[in-house]
Motif scaffolding. Structure first.
Motif, PDB file in Angstrom:
ATOM      1  N   LYS A 321      20.387  -0.399  38.757  1.00  0.00           N
ATOM      2  CA  LYS A 321      19.553   0.802  38.929  1.00  0.00           C
ATOM      3  C   LYS A 321      20.425   1.923  39.453  1.00  0.00           C
ATOM      4  CE  LYS A 321      15.704   2.604  41.713  1.00  0.00           C
ATOM      5  NZ  LYS A 321      14.773   2.309  42.828  1.00  0.00           N
ATOM      6  N   SER A 322      20.432   3.043  38.763  1.00  0.00           N
ATOM      7  CA  SER A 322      21.262   4.169  39.183  1.00  0.00           C
ATOM      8  C   SER A 322      20.755   5.451  38.536  1.00  0.00           C
ATOM      9  CB  SER A 322      22.723   3.944  38.793  1.00  0.00           C
ATOM     10  OG  SER A 322      23.492   5.111  39.024  1.00  0.00           O
ATOM     11  N   PRO A 323      20.748   6.558  39.284  1.00  0.00           N
ATOM     12  CA  PRO A 323      20.346   7.841  38.690  1.00  0.00           C
ATOM     13  C   PRO A 323      21.435   8.471  37.831  1.00  0.00           C
ATOM     14  CG  PRO A 323      20.914   8.155  40.986  1.00  0.00           C
ATOM     15  CD  PRO A 323      20.989   6.675  40.729  1.00  0.00           C
ATOM     16  N   VAL A 324      22.657   7.901  37.862  1.00  0.00           N
ATOM     17  CA  VAL A 324      23.770   8.522  37.134  1.00  0.00           C
ATOM     18  C   VAL A 324      24.475   7.575  36.173  1.00  0.00           C
ATOM     19  CG1 VAL A 324      24.227  10.202  38.961  1.00  0.00           C
ATOM     20  CG2 VAL A 324      25.399   7.998  39.006  1.00  0.00           C
ATOM     21  N   ALA A 325      24.346   6.257  36.365  1.00  0.00           N
ATOM     22  CA  ALA A 325      25.124   5.296  35.573  1.00  0.00           C
ATOM     23  C   ALA A 325      24.218   4.460  34.688  1.00  0.00           C
ATOM     24  CB  ALA A 325      25.929   4.386  36.504  1.00  0.00           C
ATOM     25  N   PRO A 326      24.733   4.016  33.546  1.00  0.00           N
ATOM     26  CA  PRO A 326      23.971   3.097  32.691  1.00  0.00           C
ATOM     27  C   PRO A 326      23.986   1.686  33.277  1.00  0.00           C
ATOM     28  CG  PRO A 326      26.139   3.437  31.766  1.00  0.00           C
ATOM     29  CD  PRO A 326      26.039   4.361  32.960  1.00  0.00           C
ATOM     30  N   PHE A 327      23.203   0.795  32.676  1.00  0.00           N
ATOM     31  CA  PHE A 327      23.216  -0.611  33.048  1.00  0.00           C
ATOM     32  C   PHE A 327      24.601  -1.171  32.714  1.00  0.00           C
ATOM     33  CE2 PHE A 327      22.510  -5.104  31.999  1.00  0.00           C
ATOM     34  CZ  PHE A 327      21.889  -5.532  33.168  1.00  0.00           C
ATOM     35  N   THR A 328      25.344  -1.575  33.739  1.00  0.00           N
ATOM     36  CA  THR A 328      26.750  -1.930  33.562  1.00  0.00           C
ATOM     37  C   THR A 328      27.091  -3.183  34.353  1.00  0.00           C
ATOM     38  OG1 THR A 328      27.107   0.470  33.688  1.00  0.00           O
ATOM     39  CG2 THR A 328      29.054  -0.910  33.501  1.00  0.00           C
ATOM     40  N   ALA A 329      28.067  -3.946  33.884  1.00  0.00           N
ATOM     41  CA  ALA A 329      28.534  -5.133  34.602  1.00  0.00           C
ATOM     42  C   ALA A 329      30.049  -5.132  34.695  1.00  0.00           C
ATOM     43  CB  ALA A 329      28.046  -6.399  33.915  1.00  0.00           C
ATOM     44  N   PHE A 330      30.563  -5.479  35.882  1.00  0.00           N
ATOM     45  CA  PHE A 330      31.998  -5.601  36.129  1.00  0.00           C
ATOM     46  C   PHE A 330      32.276  -6.946  36.784  1.00  0.00           C
ATOM     47  CE2 PHE A 330      31.244  -1.060  36.107  1.00  0.00           C
ATOM     48  CZ  PHE A 330      32.351  -0.527  35.461  1.00  0.00           C
ATOM     49  N   SER A 331      33.316  -7.621  36.363  1.00  0.00           N
ATOM     50  CA  SER A 331      33.742  -8.857  37.017  1.00  0.00           C
ATOM     51  C   SER A 331      34.675  -8.511  38.173  1.00  0.00           C
ATOM     52  CB  SER A 331      34.457  -9.772  36.020  1.00  0.00           C
ATOM     53  OG  SER A 331      33.573 -10.188  35.000  1.00  0.00           O
ATOM     54  N   TYR A 332      34.596  -9.296  39.252  1.00  0.00           N
ATOM     55  CA  TYR A 332      35.470  -9.042  40.401  1.00  0.00           C
ATOM     56  C   TYR A 332      35.792 -10.357  41.093  1.00  0.00           C
ATOM     57  CZ  TYR A 332      31.426  -9.694  43.508  1.00  0.00           C
ATOM     58  OH  TYR A 332      30.349 -10.228  44.179  1.00  0.00           O
ATOM     59  N   THR A 333      36.869 -10.338  41.836  1.00  0.00           N
ATOM     60  CA  THR A 333      37.270 -11.474  42.666  1.00  0.00           C
ATOM     61  C   THR A 333      37.496 -10.977  44.086  1.00  0.00           C
ATOM     62  OG1 THR A 333      39.584 -11.125  42.057  1.00  0.00           O
ATOM     63  CG2 THR A 333      38.336 -12.742  40.764  1.00  0.00           C
ATOM     64  N   ILE A 334      37.610 -11.914  45.015  1.00  0.00           N
ATOM     65  CA  ILE A 334      37.852 -11.582  46.418  1.00  0.00           C
ATOM     66  C   ILE A 334      39.171 -12.228  46.841  1.00  0.00           C
ATOM     67  CG2 ILE A 334      36.979 -11.754  48.776  1.00  0.00           C
ATOM     68  CD1 ILE A 334      34.164 -12.019  47.604  1.00  0.00           C
ATOM     69  N   ASN A 335      40.068 -11.415  47.390  1.00  0.00           N
ATOM     70  CA  ASN A 335      41.355 -11.940  47.841  1.00  0.00           C
ATOM     71  C   ASN A 335      41.723 -11.310  49.181  1.00  0.00           C
ATOM     72  OD1 ASN A 335      42.269  -9.334  47.197  1.00  0.00           O
ATOM     73  ND2 ASN A 335      42.841  -9.964  45.118  1.00  0.00           N
ATOM     74  N   LYS A 336      42.969 -11.436  49.582  1.00  0.00           N
ATOM     75  CA  LYS A 336      43.399 -10.905  50.879  1.00  0.00           C
ATOM     76  C   LYS A 336      43.264  -9.392  50.972  1.00  0.00           C
ATOM     77  CE  LYS A 336      46.692 -14.563  52.059  1.00  0.00           C
ATOM     78  NZ  LYS A 336      48.107 -14.870  52.401  1.00  0.00           N
ATOM     79  N   SER A 337      43.307  -8.721  49.816  1.00  0.00           N
ATOM     80  CA  SER A 337      43.193  -7.257  49.798  1.00  0.00           C
ATOM     81  C   SER A 337      41.747  -6.789  49.724  1.00  0.00           C
ATOM     82  CB  SER A 337      43.977  -6.685  48.613  1.00  0.00           C
ATOM     83  OG  SER A 337      45.336  -7.031  48.697  1.00  0.00           O
ATOM     84  N   GLY A 338      40.827  -7.726  49.785  1.00  0.00           N
ATOM     85  CA  GLY A 338      39.415  -7.359  49.705  1.00  0.00           C
ATOM     86  C   GLY A 338      38.850  -7.609  48.326  1.00  0.00           C
ATOM     87  N   ILE A 339      38.192  -6.594  47.775  1.00  0.00           N
ATOM     88  CA  ILE A 339      37.561  -6.696  46.465  1.00  0.00           C
ATOM     89  C   ILE A 339      38.536  -6.271  45.377  1.00  0.00           C
ATOM     90  CG2 ILE A 339      35.662  -5.909  45.009  1.00  0.00           C
ATOM     91  CD1 ILE A 339      34.737  -7.638  47.316  1.00  0.00           C
ATOM     92  N   CYS A 340      38.656  -7.095  44.335  1.00  0.00           N
ATOM     93  CA  CYS A 340      39.513  -6.759  43.198  1.00  0.00           C
ATOM     94  C   CYS A 340      38.652  -6.762  41.937  1.00  0.00           C
ATOM     95  CB  CYS A 340      40.640  -7.771  43.070  1.00  0.00           C
ATOM     96  SG  CYS A 340      41.757  -7.443  41.685  1.00  0.00           S
TER      97      CYS A 340
END
Length: 368
Positions: A321-340
């Protein structure tokens, strides 16, 4: 506003003296008269009458701005999330003046995203200002300062020697009850101004409400709904009046979908005569994992980012849900630097979906 007394308006002494000698007491008394009647009653010239009416009407007419001015103001306060593709899809990142919700199952990384956002807030400069601070309201005792240090040192190695300088601008509050959270939110606007905050994070908004106000009866459901509406109103007020980003995390719940019949092997073999057979059909409920707190809360948030599992180590962020963005999906992982966030693994669609009915993927348990 129409009943505001004329004596409280910022008028010069001579004008107030003339008004005090008439029966005109409120703004409504003035606006119901014609300009000629006002000139006659107050013994004013045309220019004086125009000045008085301009002052009165400016208080009655709602304040407005242009889309261009709003766009310029928003661009100054946008908080980037650190990934070019994700920030581009969100038109820069998290927008000030609105509430962004991170919702997902336990262990999916909601707190890690919050820590990452807090770090970005204290490290990255606005277009028109220096680095600000972050207010972090931790209702689940999940905040770990050593994790913040680890993120800063690994993501920005050149800042390692000054890490204490940056993390000292993350102000952590840990309310333990619904009442203490409400009391904190009552004073959060003053705190945000005093600390020059860029972002207010509440991790999580659902924890205390679900713990202390058990759902079930009509009265308890109404109490919880009213409490959440009150918190949402306060958070929206802080976001809009101070023009800062507000981020909240939410938990998930299971919802039973429409009852369906399970067609067994015996029923299939009987074909057309199966309607006459009793006791062979099995009724089942199909359940799906959805955001907690119900539809009322769903309508309170401006942007909903759903976090879910794809694999044991790979997770997915969905802009549901967003007033500016379309329905979108991103893959991510978690490591020592935080969110990737994975650069080459995303999809989007302008067809969208109902964020309140989204079936969130959870991690499959291990049978022992």
């Amino acid at each position: 506003m129409s009943f505001r007394r004329l004596s409280t308006l910022p008028l010069d002494g001579d004008m107030k003296d003339k008004i005090s000698r008439t029966s005109l007491k409120t703004i409504q008394d003035v606006v119901t008269l014609s300009p000629l009647e006002i000139m006659s009653v107050l013994r004013l010239s045309a220019d004086q009458c125009k000045g008085l009416l301009d002052k009165v009407f400016s208080l009655c007419v709602p304040h407005h701005t242009t889309a261009y001015e709003l766009n310029l103001e928003e661009e100054k306060k946008i908080l980037a999330l650190g990934n070019i593709k994700l920030d581009t899809m969100l038109h820069g990142g998290l927008h000030a003046g609105s509430i962004t919700e991170l919702v997902g199952p336990s262990g999916v990384g909601k707190t890690q995203w919050c820590l990452n956002i807090a770090v970005m807030a204290v490290l990255n400069k606005c277009k028109d200002a220096s680095c600000g601070s972050a207010i972090y309201i931790d209702t689940e005792a999940a905040f770990r300062p050593e994790r913040v240090v680890e993120i800063v040192c690994n993501k920005y190695p050149h800042l390692g020697s000054n890490v204490s300088k940056y993390i000292s601008r993350i102000y952590v509050y840990q309310p333990k009850s619904v009442d203490s959270l409400s009391e904190l939110l009552n004073s959060i606007q003053v705190i945000a101004v005093e600390k020059d905050s860029r972002v207010l994070i509440v991790d999580s908004i659902a924890s205390l409400a679900r713990k202390e106000i058990m759902a079930g009866s009509a009265d308890s459901n109404l109490t919880r709904t009213n409490q959440l509406a009150s918190w949402a109103a306060k958070l929206k007020s802080v976001a809009e009046q101070l023009n800062i980003c507000v981020v909240v995390t939410n938990q998930v719940t299971t919802r039973a979908t429409q009852e369906k019949f399970l067609i067994t092997k015996e029923i299939k073999e009987m074909g057309e005569d199966m309607e006459e057979v009793h006791g062979i059909r099995d009724k089942v409920f199909f359940r799906q994992v959805t955001p907690a707190l119900g539809n009322t809360w769903t309508h309170c948030v401006n942007t909903r980012l759903i976090l879910q599992y794809v694999e044991s180590s790979l997770r997915q962020l969905v802009i549901a849900k967003s007033p500016v963005a379309p329905f979108t999906a991103f893959s991510y992982t978690i490591n020592k630097s935080g969110i990737c966030v994975e650069e080459n693994d995303s999809f989007y669609s302008y067809s969208g979906t109902d964020p309140g009915l989204h079936n969130i993927k959870v991690q499959t348990g291990i049978l022992l």
